[in-house]
Design a protein around this motif. Structure first.
Motif, PDB file in Angstrom:
ATOM      1  N   ALA A   1       9.062   6.948   1.459  1.00  0.00           N
ATOM      2  CA  ALA A   1       8.498   6.484   1.384  1.00  0.00           C
ATOM      3  C   ALA A   1       8.274   5.284   0.467  1.00  0.00           C
ATOM      4  O   ALA A   1       8.524   5.492  -0.426  1.00  0.00           O
ATOM      5  CB  ALA A   1       6.905   6.807   1.583  1.00  0.00           C
ATOM      6  N   ILE A   2       8.346   4.156   1.060  1.00  0.00           N
ATOM      7  CA  ILE A   2       8.650   3.189  -0.476  1.00  0.00           C
ATOM      8  C   ILE A   2       7.069   2.159   0.203  1.00  0.00           C
ATOM      9  O   ILE A   2       6.328   2.509   0.952  1.00  0.00           O
ATOM     10  CB  ILE A   2       9.607   1.929   0.385  1.00  0.00           C
ATOM     11  CG1 ILE A   2       9.605   1.432   1.433  1.00  0.00           C
ATOM     12  CG2 ILE A   2      10.574   2.980  -0.400  1.00  0.00           C
ATOM     13  CD1 ILE A   2      10.299   0.085   2.362  1.00  0.00           C
ATOM     14  N   PRO A   3       6.876   1.198  -0.594  1.00  0.00           N
ATOM     15  CA  PRO A   3       5.266   0.538  -0.324  1.00  0.00           C
ATOM     16  C   PRO A   3       5.172  -0.009   0.427  1.00  0.00           C
ATOM     17  O   PRO A   3       6.261  -0.522   1.608  1.00  0.00           O
ATOM     18  CB  PRO A   3       5.492   0.047  -2.251  1.00  0.00           C
ATOM     19  CG  PRO A   3       6.344   0.679  -3.297  1.00  0.00           C
ATOM     20  CD  PRO A   3       7.111   1.437  -2.108  1.00  0.00           C
ATOM     21  N   GLN A   4       4.269   0.029   1.479  1.00  0.00           N
ATOM     22  CA  GLN A   4       4.259  -0.401   2.737  1.00  0.00           C
ATOM     23  C   GLN A   4       3.545  -2.188   1.888  1.00  0.00           C
ATOM     24  O   GLN A   4       2.818  -2.336   2.250  1.00  0.00           O
ATOM     25  CB  GLN A   4       3.261   0.500   3.803  1.00  0.00           C
ATOM     26  CG  GLN A   4       3.498  -0.116   4.749  1.00  0.00           C
ATOM     27  CD  GLN A   4       2.827   0.387   6.034  1.00  0.00           C
ATOM     28  OE1 GLN A   4       1.766   1.026   5.672  1.00  0.00           O
ATOM     29  NE2 GLN A   4       3.204   0.111   7.050  1.00  0.00           N
ATOM     30  N   LEU A   5       4.741  -2.994   2.993  1.00  0.00           N
ATOM     31  CA  LEU A   5       4.254  -4.348   2.981  1.00  0.00           C
ATOM     32  C   LEU A   5       3.560  -4.553   4.015  1.00  0.00           C
ATOM     33  O   LEU A   5       3.127  -4.330   5.160  1.00  0.00           O
ATOM     34  CB  LEU A   5       5.028  -4.906   3.031  1.00  0.00           C
ATOM     35  CG  LEU A   5       4.793  -6.936   3.351  1.00  0.00           C
ATOM     36  CD1 LEU A   5       4.233  -7.652   1.841  1.00  0.00           C
ATOM     37  CD2 LEU A   5       6.521  -7.807   3.098  1.00  0.00           C
ATOM     38  N   THR A   6       1.885  -5.150   3.260  1.00  0.00           N
ATOM     39  CA  THR A   6       1.059  -5.523   4.534  1.00  0.00           C
ATOM     40  C   THR A   6       0.243  -7.026   4.548  1.00  0.00           C
ATOM     41  O   THR A   6       0.821  -7.738   3.492  1.00  0.00           O
ATOM     42  CB  THR A   6      -0.263  -4.741   5.213  1.00  0.00           C
ATOM     43  OG1 THR A   6      -0.979  -4.752   3.357  1.00  0.00           O
ATOM     44  CG2 THR A   6       0.527  -3.594   4.489  1.00  0.00           C
ATOM     45  N   MET A   7       0.695  -7.729   5.649  1.00  0.00           N
ATOM     46  CA  MET A   7       0.404  -9.456   5.289  1.00  0.00           C
ATOM     47  C   MET A   7      -0.956  -9.810   6.208  1.00  0.00           C
ATOM     48  O   MET A   7      -1.090  -9.547   7.484  1.00  0.00           O
ATOM     49  CB  MET A   7       1.379 -10.007   5.015  1.00  0.00           C
ATOM     50  CG  MET A   7       2.329  -9.790   4.762  1.00  0.00           C
ATOM     51  SD  MET A   7       4.105 -10.628   4.867  1.00  0.00           S
ATOM     52  CE  MET A   7       2.955 -12.230   4.913  1.00  0.00           C
ATOM     53  N   ARG A   8      -1.540 -10.661   5.598  1.00  0.00           N
ATOM     54  CA  ARG A   8      -2.423 -11.138   6.318  1.00  0.00           C
ATOM     55  C   ARG A   8      -3.043 -12.804   6.277  1.00  0.00           C
ATOM     56  O   ARG A   8      -3.390 -13.262   5.496  1.00  0.00           O
ATOM     57  CB  ARG A   8      -4.747 -10.823   6.514  1.00  0.00           C
ATOM     58  CG  ARG A   8      -5.396 -10.559   6.766  1.00  0.00           C
ATOM     59  CD  ARG A   8      -6.834 -10.334   6.498  1.00  0.00           C
ATOM     60  NE  ARG A   8      -7.820 -10.335   6.749  1.00  0.00           N
ATOM     61  CZ  ARG A   8      -8.581 -10.881   7.142  1.00  0.00           C
ATOM     62  NH1 ARG A   8      -8.579 -12.076   5.149  1.00  0.00           N
ATOM     63  NH2 ARG A   8     -10.187 -11.462   7.389  1.00  0.00           N
ATOM     64  N   LEU A   9      -3.017 -13.654   8.028  1.00  0.00           N
ATOM     65  CA  LEU A   9      -2.782 -14.871   7.916  1.00  0.00           C
ATOM     66  C   LEU A   9      -4.039 -15.053   8.352  1.00  0.00           C
ATOM     67  O   LEU A   9      -3.560 -14.443   9.564  1.00  0.00           O
ATOM     68  CB  LEU A   9      -1.137 -15.441   8.357  1.00  0.00           C
ATOM     69  CG  LEU A   9      -0.138 -15.040   7.812  1.00  0.00           C
ATOM     70  CD1 LEU A   9       0.626 -15.239   8.679  1.00  0.00           C
ATOM     71  CD2 LEU A   9      -0.126 -14.648   5.983  1.00  0.00           C
TER      72      LEU A   9
ATOM     73  N   VAL B   1       1.208  -0.831   0.324  1.00  0.00           N
ATOM     74  CA  VAL B   1       0.235  -0.376   0.320  1.00  0.00           C
ATOM     75  C   VAL B   1       0.945   0.488   0.122  1.00  0.00           C
ATOM     76  O   VAL B   1       2.462   1.115  -0.156  1.00  0.00           O
ATOM     77  CB  VAL B   1      -1.219   0.090   0.595  1.00  0.00           C
ATOM     78  CG1 VAL B   1      -2.280  -1.509   1.306  1.00  0.00           C
ATOM     79  CG2 VAL B   1      -0.310  -0.209   2.283  1.00  0.00           C
ATOM     80  N   GLY B   2       0.313   2.136  -0.359  1.00  0.00           N
ATOM     81  CA  GLY B   2       1.143   3.285  -0.263  1.00  0.00           C
ATOM     82  C   GLY B   2       0.861   4.389   0.917  1.00  0.00           C
ATOM     83  O   GLY B   2       0.788   3.532   1.996  1.00  0.00           O
ATOM     84  N   SER B   3       1.344   6.169   0.655  1.00  0.00           N
ATOM     85  CA  SER B   3       1.241   6.551   2.200  1.00  0.00           C
ATOM     86  C   SER B   3       0.873   7.281   2.086  1.00  0.00           C
ATOM     87  O   SER B   3      -0.053   7.892   0.760  1.00  0.00           O
ATOM     88  CB  SER B   3       3.442   6.868   1.752  1.00  0.00           C
ATOM     89  OG  SER B   3       3.175   8.233   2.790  1.00  0.00           O
ATOM     90  N   PRO B   4       0.168   7.597   3.160  1.00  0.00           N
ATOM     91  CA  PRO B   4      -1.264   8.694   3.515  1.00  0.00           C
ATOM     92  C   PRO B   4      -0.365  10.763   2.883  1.00  0.00           C
ATOM     93  O   PRO B   4      -1.167  11.281   3.345  1.00  0.00           O
ATOM     94  CB  PRO B   4      -1.547   8.631   4.591  1.00  0.00           C
ATOM     95  CG  PRO B   4      -0.035   8.488   4.909  1.00  0.00           C
ATOM     96  CD  PRO B   4       0.524   7.058   4.183  1.00  0.00           C
ATOM     97  N   ARG B   5       0.946  10.248   3.215  1.00  0.00           N
ATOM     98  CA  ARG B   5       1.543  12.145   2.930  1.00  0.00           C
ATOM     99  C   ARG B   5       2.091  12.084   1.404  1.00  0.00           C
ATOM    100  O   ARG B   5       2.077  13.111   1.381  1.00  0.00           O
ATOM    101  CB  ARG B   5       3.194  11.986   4.300  1.00  0.00           C
ATOM    102  CG  ARG B   5       2.441  11.852   5.457  1.00  0.00           C
ATOM    103  CD  ARG B   5       0.721  12.869   5.659  1.00  0.00           C
ATOM    104  NE  ARG B   5       0.853  14.020   5.843  1.00  0.00           N
ATOM    105  CZ  ARG B   5       0.438  14.175   5.710  1.00  0.00           C
ATOM    106  NH1 ARG B   5      -1.273  14.413   6.510  1.00  0.00           N
ATOM    107  NH2 ARG B   5       0.186  16.081   5.795  1.00  0.00           N
TER     108      ARG B   5
END
Length: 507
Positions: A439-447, A342-346
């Motif tokens: 800011a870089i693409p933020q990795l999010t994970m959901r298991l 995902v991206g950055s809020p700023r």
């Protein structure tokens, strides 16, 4: 690593019998040992549970400073040898525990035996290793941290069988900016049942206990999200890499302990890159197969396995990283594993560099404190309520959820750092990166897991589930963590970055 330990000290009973124990990684930490203090000793009734033999259960630990914390800046030319010394220090702690466990009678009869036969020799070995670490750093042009030699001394202390030493909050905010920080420490500390018992399964598992579980329906909504500014990058890029149907697992950790077999001391599930082990190089990763649907993503995503301690013996019951180190029970495969950037809020994000390494969370957060903790536990249908130091008990029809949000700011130069922390960072409460970071693409994970809810009665838990971990961490939920090495092709990473910056939804 990268945190300050805050531990309450307790005096030890002078008479004890060692019953079970655990080991540790990382050049420092705790070796947990169950002991039995005489029931007539002062305050003993407050520290454990009365047993049939008329004694009170307590837990004794060997507490060693975490050397990795003191090494944030190691010259590149010394890192391999320093990693080797840290691994050797892990073995020193393991052998010290083994000597303790194999000489129960001596420890019980002579209070000075532990100091003379365990802690003293351990201090000498650690001191020699610390000297070599300092020499390697200086030989490569660096400066060894002041006071490094003082980290040789280990101590023995008692801790609460109910998990009362945990510094973690009972719930955590879920905004990216505070997910991995200690700011949630102001939340009320969890209260443990007065009669909580040691774990019923596994014997040497060392946890979890009843106090480590909480009914998710009794948790108030606590999720907070940072607000997007006008320049926010609102797109997402999803990669599908499966749930480790290949059962690719090992107890290595190529980020923290490259070249060291069983460097993690617990099992990991791997998705994505199919060649991840202790000896994998960047070239290995680049030439490997991947479980990801898009073959341009050869990244490696890995996390400690989740097990149910129902008495089942897994294939690794007698192996390093498994049952030999207290990680017992049936391994549960995730029902789904969602990986999204995902991206950055700023503002806009920049592409991640190839082979960027990121660890989120702290596998030793129970003893190290919460500075790098980033555990998030919940249940499907209740994901506006998250726990950090509790495993959720989900209602019928709901599944257990582990979620992770990785650091989203990069120093613009390094793909790794000596402590594997300082080259990346979380954004602040408004979503801004600190000076000098991008800011870089933020990795999010959901298991998501199908887990039968454990039963708790009379302060005891039946069929608990828990993450694998270093045994001295007592399988606490606060120790959950996740690891990532970026092996996107340059073309795919640029496509993902553009998608996020445009506000599109791509996969």
């Amino acid at each position: 690593m990268g945190r300050t330990s805050r531990k309450r000290r307790s005096s030890l009973a002078t008479r004890m019998t060692i019953a079970s124990a655990a080991l540790l990684l990382g050049g420092g930490g705790l070796v947990a040992v169950n002991v039995y203090a005489q029931a007539h000793e002062e305050n003993s009734a407050d520290t454990g549970q009365q047993s049939g033999s008329g004694v009170v259960a307590k837990t004794t630990t060997i507490d060693c400073p975490d050397v990795g914390t003191a090494l944030p800046d190691v010259p590149d030319g010394a890192r391999g040898r320093v990693d080797g010394e840290l691994a050797a220090m892990d073995t020193q702690i393991t052998r010290a525990y083994q000597r303790l466990a194999q000489n129960r009678a001596a420890a019980a009869q002579d209070p000075g035996w532990v100091e003379n036969s365990v802690l003293g020799p351990l201090k000498a070995k650690r001191g020699a290793a610390l000297d070599r670490i300092g020499q390697e750093i200086r030989r490569s042009g660096g400066s060894a941290p002041q006071g490094l030699g003082g980290m040789a001394q280990c101590t023995q202390r008692a801790t609460d069988d109910n998990g009362g030493d945990s510094p973690a909050p009972s719930t955590a905010p879920s905004a990216d900016q505070t997910a991995g920080q200690a700011g949630a420490a102001s939340a009320p500390a969890p209260s443990a049942p007065a009669a909580s018992a040691p774990p019923q399964q596994g014997g040497t598992a060392g946890g979890p206990v009843a106090a480590d579980f909480q009914d998710i329906t009794k948790v108030r909504p606590n999720v907070q999200q940072a607000r997007n500014g006008r320049s926010a990058s609102t797109g997402t890029f999803t990669t599908a890499c499966g749930t480790n149907a290949n059962k690719l697992r090992n107890s290595d950790n190529v980020i923290v302990a490259p070249g060291v077999t069983n460097g993690a001391h617990h099992m990991h599930d791997y998705v994505g890159n199919q060649s991840n082990n202790a000896f994998a190089s960047n070239d290995t990763f680049a030439g490997a197969a991947t479980s990801c649907r898009n073959q341009g993503d050869k990244s490696t995503y890995y996390w400690p396995v989740l097990r149910v301690q129902d008495g089942t013996q897994e294939a690794d019951a007698n192996q390093d990283g498994g049952g030999k180190e207290g990680n017992v029970g049936k391994i549960l495969q995730a029902r789904t594993a969602s990986i999204k950037f995902v991206g950055s809020p700023r503002g806009k994000v920049v592409a991640m560099p190839k082979f960027l390494r990121i660890i989120t969370g702290d596998a030793k957060a129970f003893t190290n404190g919460t500075a790098n903790a980033n555990a998030h536990w919940s249940c499907t249908g209740f994901e506006n309520r998250q726990l950090t130091d509790k495993y959720p008990i989900c209602p019928r029809g709901s599944q257990v959820v582990r979620s992770f949000k990785f650091q989203s700011c990069w120093d613009g130069q390094n793909t790794d750092s000596a402590n594997h922390r300082t080259h990346v960072a979380f954004a602040d409460a408004q979503g801004n990166c600190q000076a000098g970071f991008k800011a870089i693409p933020q990795l999010t994970m959901r298991l998501v897991y199908d887990v039968q809810a454990p039963k708790i009665a009379n302060g005891q838990v039946k069929n608990p589930y828990a993450v694998d971990g270093f045994p001295e961490q007592l399988h606490k939920p606060i120790t959950d963590h996740d690891d990532f090495i970026n092996v996107f092709s340059d073309q795919l990473m640029q496509r993902a970055t553009n998608c996020i910056n445009r506000g599109d939804r791509c996969n």
